[in-house]
Design an enzyme around this catalytic site. Sequence first.
Site, PDB file in Angstrom:
ATOM      1  N   HIS A   1      48.887  29.970  35.164  1.00  0.00           N
ATOM      2  CA  HIS A   1      49.128  30.515  36.632  1.00  0.00           C
ATOM      3  C   HIS A   1      47.760  30.256  37.379  1.00  0.00           C
ATOM      4  O   HIS A   1      46.712  30.153  36.667  1.00  0.00           O
ATOM      5  CB  HIS A   1      49.695  31.891  36.739  1.00  0.00           C
TER       6      HIS A   1
ATOM      7  N   GLU B   1      45.621  32.458  38.548  1.00  0.00           N
ATOM      8  CA  GLU B   1      44.763  33.364  38.201  1.00  0.00           C
ATOM      9  C   GLU B   1      44.226  33.120  36.602  1.00  0.00           C
ATOM     10  O   GLU B   1      43.201  33.197  36.128  1.00  0.00           O
ATOM     11  CB  GLU B   1      45.296  34.853  38.090  1.00  0.00           C
TER      12      GLU B   1
ATOM     13  N   SER C   1      50.429  37.444  45.477  1.00  0.00           N
ATOM     14  CA  SER C   1      50.202  38.618  44.723  1.00  0.00           C
ATOM     15  C   SER C   1      50.401  38.270  43.293  1.00  0.00           C
ATOM     16  O   SER C   1      51.317  37.711  42.640  1.00  0.00           O
ATOM     17  CB  SER C   1      51.483  39.483  45.019  1.00  0.00           C
TER      18      SER C   1
ATOM     19  N   CYS D   1      51.515  38.273  39.396  1.00  0.00           N
ATOM     20  CA  CYS D   1      52.470  38.461  38.316  1.00  0.00           C
ATOM     21  C   CYS D   1      52.114  39.476  37.693  1.00  0.00           C
ATOM     22  O   CYS D   1      50.994  39.746  37.164  1.00  0.00           O
ATOM     23  CB  CYS D   1      53.321  37.271  38.018  1.00  0.00           C
TER      24      CYS D   1
ATOM     25  N   CYS E   1      49.604  38.033  35.051  1.00  0.00           N
ATOM     26  CA  CYS E   1      48.198  37.640  35.532  1.00  0.00           C
ATOM     27  C   CYS E   1      47.502  39.087  35.792  1.00  0.00           C
ATOM     28  O   CYS E   1      46.491  39.399  35.773  1.00  0.00           O
ATOM     29  CB  CYS E   1      48.293  36.948  36.950  1.00  0.00           C
TER      30      CYS E   1
END
Length: 145
Positions: A50, A52, A77, A79, A82
């Site tokens: 992802h 991040e 936002s 998950c 992350c």
Amino acid sequence: MDPFMQAAIEEAKKGLAEGGIPIGSVLVIDGKIVGRGHNRRVQKGSAILHAEMDCLENAGRLKAKDYQRAVLYSTLSPCDMCSGAILLYKIPKVVIGENKTFQGPEDYVRSRGVELEILNDPECIRLMEEFIAARPELWNEDIGE
């Protein structure tokens, strides 16, 4: 527009241009970007990249005290996965581009002492809405549905 969120949006656009999911992230310490990344699950055939996670990976190994004065910017936002990394490394603040199209465990992250700033940025929302409409199967895979 916050220049750090703008850098995260540029990362998101890179991901989209590569055939991936348009989510971007940057890690900022002492007013400088020390890591940047974008969702590369599709590009790398990865289960975990992802935006991040890619950003933290690209920042390299940092000392605990570095993370503890960092700000993580993400266009979406974070998950559960992350958010777990944010909590593990005790990153004190996360600036979120938007949480309209997807909302991670924000209340839990806040309960653990992390400051969340949600911008509801129209460009972040547009990127995700257009992507989800165009590639719902890829989006659902990304969020584990």
